[in-house]
Design a protein around this motif. Sequence first.
Motif, PDB file in Angstrom:
ATOM      1  N   MET A   1       0.837  -1.168   0.000  1.00 52.69           N
ATOM      2  CA  MET A   1       0.000   0.000   0.000  1.00 52.69           C
ATOM      3  C   MET A   1       0.887   1.237   0.000  1.00 52.69           C
ATOM      4  SD  MET A   1      -2.398   1.330   3.095  1.00 52.69           S
ATOM      5  CE  MET A   1      -4.056   0.969   2.661  1.00 52.69           C
ATOM      6  N   PRO A   2       0.690   2.160  -0.913  1.00 51.92           N
ATOM      7  CA  PRO A   2       1.516   3.364  -0.941  1.00 51.92           C
ATOM      8  C   PRO A   2       1.218   4.286   0.233  1.00 51.92           C
ATOM      9  CG  PRO A   2      -0.131   3.417  -2.683  1.00 51.92           C
ATOM     10  CD  PRO A   2      -0.259   2.096  -2.003  1.00 51.92           C
ATOM     11  N   GLY A   3       2.231   5.014   0.621  1.00 54.48           N
ATOM     12  CA  GLY A   3       2.074   5.970   1.704  1.00 54.48           C
ATOM     13  C   GLY A   3       3.268   6.890   1.776  1.00 54.48           C
ATOM     14  N   THR A   4       3.135   7.948   2.540  1.00 54.43           N
ATOM     15  CA  THR A   4       4.245   8.879   2.699  1.00 54.43           C
ATOM     16  C   THR A   4       5.326   8.239   3.574  1.00 54.43           C
ATOM     17  OG1 THR A   4       3.130   9.923   4.565  1.00 54.43           O
ATOM     18  CG2 THR A   4       2.831  10.939   2.408  1.00 54.43           C
ATOM     19  N   ILE A   5       6.565   8.526   3.248  1.00 56.23           N
ATOM     20  CA  ILE A   5       7.694   7.958   3.982  1.00 56.23           C
ATOM     21  C   ILE A   5       7.811   8.638   5.345  1.00 56.23           C
ATOM     22  CG2 ILE A   5      10.205   7.721   4.016  1.00 56.23           C
ATOM     23  CD1 ILE A   5      10.125   7.455   0.990  1.00 56.23           C
ATOM     24  N   LEU A   6       7.991   7.824   6.388  1.00 54.49           N
ATOM     25  CA  LEU A   6       8.196   8.354   7.735  1.00 54.49           C
ATOM     26  C   LEU A   6       9.667   8.729   7.918  1.00 54.49           C
ATOM     27  CD1 LEU A   6       6.074   5.845   9.847  1.00 54.49           C
ATOM     28  CD2 LEU A   6       5.388   8.044   8.882  1.00 54.49           C
TER      29      LEU A   6
ATOM     30  N   ARG B   1       7.473  -2.137  17.650  1.00 53.96           N
ATOM     31  CA  ARG B   1       7.908  -3.181  16.718  1.00 53.96           C
ATOM     32  C   ARG B   1       7.259  -2.877  15.374  1.00 53.96           C
ATOM     33  NH1 ARG B   1       5.996  -8.488  18.467  1.00 53.96           N
ATOM     34  NH2 ARG B   1       7.669  -8.321  19.977  1.00 53.96           N
ATOM     35  N   TRP B   2       8.102  -2.553  14.382  1.00 52.61           N
ATOM     36  CA  TRP B   2       7.605  -2.292  13.031  1.00 52.61           C
ATOM     37  C   TRP B   2       7.305  -3.637  12.375  1.00 52.61           C
ATOM     38  CZ3 TRP B   2       6.620   2.576  13.262  1.00 52.61           C
ATOM     39  CH2 TRP B   2       7.461   3.438  13.958  1.00 52.61           C
ATOM     40  N   ILE B   3       6.138  -3.778  11.782  1.00 52.65           N
ATOM     41  CA  ILE B   3       5.711  -5.052  11.211  1.00 52.65           C
ATOM     42  C   ILE B   3       5.893  -5.097   9.701  1.00 52.65           C
ATOM     43  CG2 ILE B   3       3.734  -6.603  10.927  1.00 52.65           C
ATOM     44  CD1 ILE B   3       2.711  -5.431  13.618  1.00 52.65           C
ATOM     45  N   ALA B   4       5.597  -4.017   9.024  1.00 56.96           N
ATOM     46  CA  ALA B   4       5.694  -3.984   7.563  1.00 56.96           C
ATOM     47  C   ALA B   4       6.214  -2.628   7.118  1.00 56.96           C
ATOM     48  CB  ALA B   4       4.337  -4.273   6.944  1.00 56.96           C
ATOM     49  N   ALA B   5       6.754  -2.612   5.912  1.00 59.86           N
ATOM     50  CA  ALA B   5       7.306  -1.385   5.343  1.00 59.86           C
ATOM     51  C   ALA B   5       7.085  -1.413   3.834  1.00 59.86           C
ATOM     52  CB  ALA B   5       8.796  -1.284   5.681  1.00 59.86           C
ATOM     53  N   ALA B   6       7.630  -0.425   3.156  1.00 57.72           N
ATOM     54  CA  ALA B   6       7.525  -0.376   1.696  1.00 57.72           C
ATOM     55  C   ALA B   6       8.184  -1.611   1.097  1.00 57.72           C
ATOM     56  CB  ALA B   6       8.184   0.893   1.166  1.00 57.72           C
ATOM     57  N   THR B   7       7.646  -2.078   0.001  1.00 59.94           N
ATOM     58  CA  THR B   7       8.208  -3.266  -0.647  1.00 59.94           C
ATOM     59  C   THR B   7       9.111  -2.917  -1.816  1.00 59.94           C
ATOM     60  OG1 THR B   7       6.231  -3.456  -2.017  1.00 59.94           O
ATOM     61  CG2 THR B   7       6.294  -4.748   0.016  1.00 59.94           C
ATOM     62  N   ARG B   8       9.001  -1.704  -2.332  1.00 63.05           N
ATOM     63  CA  ARG B   8       9.759  -1.335  -3.520  1.00 63.05           C
ATOM     64  C   ARG B   8      10.790  -0.244  -3.297  1.00 63.05           C
ATOM     65  NH1 ARG B   8       5.789  -0.378  -8.319  1.00 63.05           N
ATOM     66  NH2 ARG B   8       7.753  -0.573  -9.438  1.00 63.05           N
TER      67      ARG B   8
ATOM     68  N   PRO C   1      14.002  -1.610   3.843  1.00 56.66           N
ATOM     69  CA  PRO C   1      12.718  -1.036   3.441  1.00 56.66           C
ATOM     70  C   PRO C   1      12.358   0.177   4.297  1.00 56.66           C
ATOM     71  CG  PRO C   1      12.527  -3.404   3.857  1.00 56.66           C
ATOM     72  CD  PRO C   1      13.880  -2.993   4.316  1.00 56.66           C
ATOM     73  N   VAL C   2      11.872   1.240   3.651  1.00 55.30           N
ATOM     74  CA  VAL C   2      11.482   2.447   4.385  1.00 55.30           C
ATOM     75  C   VAL C   2      10.098   2.254   5.000  1.00 55.30           C
ATOM     76  CG1 VAL C   2      12.891   3.982   2.974  1.00 55.30           C
ATOM     77  CG2 VAL C   2      10.504   3.588   2.348  1.00 55.30           C
ATOM     78  N   LEU C   3       9.856   2.937   6.110  1.00 50.68           N
ATOM     79  CA  LEU C   3       8.550   2.893   6.770  1.00 50.68           C
ATOM     80  C   LEU C   3       7.626   3.908   6.109  1.00 50.68           C
ATOM     81  CD1 LEU C   3       9.629   2.733  10.513  1.00 50.68           C
ATOM     82  CD2 LEU C   3       8.918   0.853   9.031  1.00 50.68           C
ATOM     83  N   VAL C   4       6.369   3.518   5.950  1.00 51.51           N
ATOM     84  CA  VAL C   4       5.394   4.406   5.333  1.00 51.51           C
ATOM     85  C   VAL C   4       4.190   4.590   6.250  1.00 51.51           C
ATOM     86  CG1 VAL C   4       6.072   3.862   2.966  1.00 51.51           C
ATOM     87  CG2 VAL C   4       4.297   2.513   4.075  1.00 51.51           C
ATOM     88  N   ASN C   5       3.464   5.671   6.009  1.00 51.59           N
ATOM     89  CA  ASN C   5       2.232   5.957   6.732  1.00 51.59           C
ATOM     90  C   ASN C   5       1.061   5.543   5.853  1.00 51.59           C
ATOM     91  OD1 ASN C   5       0.488   6.935   8.649  1.00 51.59           O
ATOM     92  ND2 ASN C   5       0.693   9.058   8.024  1.00 51.59           N
ATOM     93  N   PRO C   6       0.140   4.706   6.289  1.00 50.53           N
ATOM     94  CA  PRO C   6      -0.071   4.262   7.656  1.00 50.53           C
ATOM     95  C   PRO C   6       0.962   3.225   8.080  1.00 50.53           C
ATOM     96  CG  PRO C   6      -1.696   3.256   6.236  1.00 50.53           C
ATOM     97  CD  PRO C   6      -0.902   4.213   5.390  1.00 50.53           C
ATOM     98  N   ALA C   7       1.453   3.369   9.299  1.00 46.42           N
ATOM     99  CA  ALA C   7       2.494   2.493   9.823  1.00 46.42           C
ATOM    100  C   ALA C   7       1.892   1.183  10.326  1.00 46.42           C
ATOM    101  CB  ALA C   7       3.234   3.177  10.962  1.00 46.42           C
ATOM    102  N   ALA C   8       2.496   0.085   9.886  1.00 48.19           N
ATOM    103  CA  ALA C   8       2.111  -1.231  10.401  1.00 48.19           C
ATOM    104  C   ALA C   8       3.067  -1.540  11.547  1.00 48.19           C
ATOM    105  CB  ALA C   8       2.204  -2.277   9.308  1.00 48.19           C
ATOM    106  N   ALA C   9       2.598  -1.329  12.769  1.00 51.49           N
ATOM    107  CA  ALA C   9       3.466  -1.473  13.935  1.00 51.49           C
ATOM    108  C   ALA C   9       2.635  -1.720  15.181  1.00 51.49           C
ATOM    109  CB  ALA C   9       4.300  -0.203  14.115  1.00 51.49           C
ATOM    110  N   LEU C  10       3.340  -2.120  16.231  1.00 52.20           N
ATOM    111  CA  LEU C  10       2.729  -2.288  17.545  1.00 52.20           C
ATOM    112  C   LEU C  10       3.598  -1.608  18.583  1.00 52.20           C
ATOM    113  CD1 LEU C  10       1.612  -6.029  17.628  1.00 52.20           C
ATOM    114  CD2 LEU C  10       0.146  -4.021  17.662  1.00 52.20           C
TER     115      LEU C  10
ATOM    116  N   ILE D   1       6.394   9.747  -1.538  1.00 53.97           N
ATOM    117  CA  ILE D   1       5.518   8.587  -1.348  1.00 53.97           C
ATOM    118  C   ILE D   1       6.249   7.338  -1.812  1.00 53.97           C
ATOM    119  CG2 ILE D   1       3.349   7.524  -2.097  1.00 53.97           C
ATOM    120  CD1 ILE D   1       2.224  10.347  -2.383  1.00 53.97           C
ATOM    121  N   ALA D   2       6.064   6.237  -1.076  1.00 56.19           N
ATOM    122  CA  ALA D   2       6.696   4.959  -1.425  1.00 56.19           C
ATOM    123  C   ALA D   2       5.648   3.855  -1.429  1.00 56.19           C
ATOM    124  CB  ALA D   2       7.801   4.624  -0.413  1.00 56.19           C
ATOM    125  N   THR D   3       5.962   2.788  -2.158  1.00 53.41           N
ATOM    126  CA  THR D   3       5.093   1.606  -2.156  1.00 53.41           C
ATOM    127  C   THR D   3       5.891   0.391  -1.759  1.00 53.41           C
ATOM    128  OG1 THR D   3       5.506   1.212  -4.505  1.00 53.41           O
ATOM    129  CG2 THR D   3       3.532   2.452  -3.923  1.00 53.41           C
TER     130      THR D   3
END
Length: 111
Positions: free
Chosen positions: A1-6, A64-71, A78-87, A109-111
């Motif tokens: 999912m695309p999002g702005t880079i944190l 704990r970051w769970i997911a990030a950009a794939t590309r 991988p860079v972190l994007v908003n919305p952040a997948a984290a706990l 923006i990153a995907t």
Amino acid sequence: MPGTILHTGTTATCPHGGTLNIIAASPRVSVSGMPVAVLSDQGLVAGCVFTLPNGKPQPCVTTRWIAAATRVLASGHPVLVNPAAALCLSAEQIPGGPPIIAASQTRVIAT
């Protein structure tokens, strides 16, 4: 999912109002003049006041970051994007919920 880079200047909190600070391990790549956040970076929480119903304090202290950009990568991570997948986690690694991103850069923006 695309999002702005944190980045390290991202304004974020834990679900209980504690301040989340992203600590960049490799500050070589930046957006808006601040190092980008990558999947391996630490997210430290300060000022969380969460207490269990039995009265035991259980404040969030880390993320704990769970997911990030794939590309999109920065220094091979991988860079972190908003919305952040984290706990947000307590010192005992008990999840307190996802962080709330209030503000970040909006140009890249990153995907």
